[in-house]
Every structure is written in structure tokens, then in C-alpha cells.
Design a protein around this motif. Structure first.
Motif, PDB file in Angstrom:
ATOM      1  N   ALA A   1     -95.248  23.990  30.754  1.00 29.44           N
ATOM      2  CA  ALA A   1     -95.300  23.233  32.009  1.00 29.44           C
ATOM      3  C   ALA A   1     -96.720  22.851  32.431  1.00 29.44           C
ATOM      4  O   ALA A   1     -97.676  23.559  32.159  1.00 29.44           O
ATOM      5  N   ASP A   2     -96.793  21.719  33.125  1.00 25.76           N
ATOM      6  CA  ASP A   2     -98.034  21.289  33.758  1.00 25.76           C
ATOM      7  C   ASP A   2     -98.086  21.746  35.219  1.00 25.76           C
ATOM      8  O   ASP A   2     -99.163  21.895  35.777  1.00 25.76           O
ATOM      9  N   ALA A   3     -96.911  21.930  35.815  1.00 24.23           N
ATOM     10  CA  ALA A   3     -96.839  22.339  37.221  1.00 24.23           C
ATOM     11  C   ALA A   3     -95.551  23.110  37.439  1.00 24.23           C
ATOM     12  O   ALA A   3     -94.552  22.894  36.760  1.00 24.23           O
ATOM     13  N   LEU A   4     -95.588  24.019  38.398  1.00 25.93           N
ATOM     14  CA  LEU A   4     -94.426  24.814  38.798  1.00 25.93           C
ATOM     15  C   LEU A   4     -94.100  24.461  40.243  1.00 25.93           C
ATOM     16  O   LEU A   4     -94.983  24.438  41.088  1.00 25.93           O
ATOM     17  N   VAL A   5     -92.828  24.167  40.497  1.00 24.75           N
ATOM     18  CA  VAL A   5     -92.399  23.772  41.836  1.00 24.75           C
ATOM     19  C   VAL A   5     -91.445  24.823  42.398  1.00 24.75           C
ATOM     20  O   VAL A   5     -90.559  25.300  41.702  1.00 24.75           O
ATOM     21  N   LEU A   6     -91.647  25.176  43.665  1.00 24.78           N
ATOM     22  CA  LEU A   6     -90.746  26.080  44.368  1.00 24.78           C
ATOM     23  C   LEU A   6     -90.166  25.308  45.556  1.00 24.78           C
ATOM     24  O   LEU A   6     -90.917  24.738  46.340  1.00 24.78           O
ATOM     25  N   THR A   7     -88.853  25.320  45.686  1.00 22.05           N
ATOM     26  CA  THR A   7     -88.203  24.551  46.755  1.00 22.05           C
ATOM     27  C   THR A   7     -87.462  25.437  47.739  1.00 22.05           C
ATOM     28  O   THR A   7     -86.663  24.934  48.532  1.00 22.05           O
ATOM     29  N   SER A   8     -87.712  26.718  47.725  1.00 20.48           N
ATOM     30  CA  SER A   8     -87.005  27.652  48.612  1.00 20.48           C
ATOM     31  C   SER A   8     -87.207  27.295  50.078  1.00 20.48           C
ATOM     32  O   SER A   8     -88.282  26.861  50.468  1.00 20.48           O
ATOM     33  N   ALA A   9     -86.131  27.532  50.847  1.00 20.97           N
ATOM     34  CA  ALA A   9     -86.178  27.257  52.288  1.00 20.97           C
ATOM     35  C   ALA A   9     -86.993  28.313  53.001  1.00 20.97           C
ATOM     36  O   ALA A   9     -87.112  29.424  52.595  1.00 20.97           O
TER      37      ALA A   9
END
Length: 160
Positions: free
Chosen positions: A152-160
Motif C-alpha cells: 500500500a501507498d496509504a492506509l485509510v480508516l473510516t471508523s465513526a
């Protein structure tokens, strides 16, 4: 603020020395608490923690070669069956409501110039796989996330 703190911590001895050098605390007052992730499996990039950090062998000390990192990333993407011509954005987690994996799918829909990968299991995985845009791969949970993180180039977290 540091003067009134009950305890001060740093992620490495190198970081503790930097903070002491800045006058944040006197020498020896900062307790080193290493990261919870064992960085040995990642190899490159561990130099910022200082080679005296627990779990880091001498082979990990030094500056990572960007060309070598790029070769490793490309090889890992091929091994995982992911395209290498676009930057890879990774989402890792349990696919449940509070983690909002559908938001990641929405972002990927808006960014066709990126490649996405959502890795995990849970009650929302099937729906996410059905609605995923063409640039998003939905993959079941894995025991070892290191290959995915390396790719990966980036890690995304979408938790509320």
C-alpha cells in the motif's frame, strides 16, 4: 504541560533523547514504550525508531533505499494480484457498521485514478463486494497484514 504530567513517554530512545534535548524533560525522565506493532517484519523504514529499540535487529538500522522499497512494493502487489500502475489505498478492518467500509467504497468511486483494497470480514463484506467500483478489490480477512501494508501507498480508516 510536560511539567505537570504524571508520566512522559516516547516511542523510542532516539525520540526520548530528542525531547530531552528540546527541554521537554530532564534526562532519564521519559519512559520508552515501543510501538505495539513488531516492525521487524517490515524491514525498511525502521531507522526513525533508533536501532536500540526492542525488536529491531542491526540489519534494520540505516536508511532505506527508495528504489529497493519500490521494487518490494511492486513485487508484493504482483504477489497479491493487485495492479501496480496506480497508487494503492488500503482499508483494513472488520466490516461492520461502525467501521463504515462503504465510505471507503464511495471515496474510491470518486477517485478512479487510485486503486483500492478493502481487507476484512464481517456482515457488510458481501454488500461491499457487490457495490464496489472497478478500482476497489474486496478481500477476505488475512492472518498476516504485512504484505498488504507493504503493497500500500496509504492506509485509510473510516471508523465513526
Amino acid at each position: 504541560m510536560a511539567r505537570s504530567a504524571a508520566a512522559l513517554t516516547a516511542v523510542s530512545p532516539t525520540c526520548a533523547r530528542e525531547l530531552e534535548g528540546l527541554g521537554v524533560a530532564p534526562a532519564g525522565a521519559i519512559r520508552v514504550v515501543p510501538p505495539a506493532v513488531d516492525l521487524c517484519g517490515f524491514g525498511a523504514g525502521t531507522e526513525s525508531l533508533g536501532n536500540e529499540s526492542p525488536g529491531l535487529g542491526a540489519s534494520q538500522a540505516g536508511v532505506a533505499d527508495p528504489a529497493e522499497c519500490e521494487r518490494n512494493t511492486g513485487a508484493m502487489r504482483r504477489e497479491l494480484g493487485l495492479p501496480s500502475e496506480k497508487p494503492l489505498v488500503l482499508w483494513l478492518g472488520r466490516m461492520v457498521g461502525v467501521k463504515q467500509p462503504e465510505r471507503f467504497a464511495q471515496v474510491m468511486q470518486l477517485c478512479p485514478e487510485l486503486q483500492g483494497a478493502a481487507v476484512g470480514d464481517g456482515p457488510l463484506r458481501a454488500a461491499l463486494a457487490r457495490s464496489a467500483p472497478p478500482n476497489l478489490v474486496v478481500h477476505p480477512s488475512v492472518q498476516d497484514v504485512r504484505p498488504w501494508l507493504q503493497a500500500a501507498d496509504a492506509l485509510v480508516l473510516t471508523s465513526a
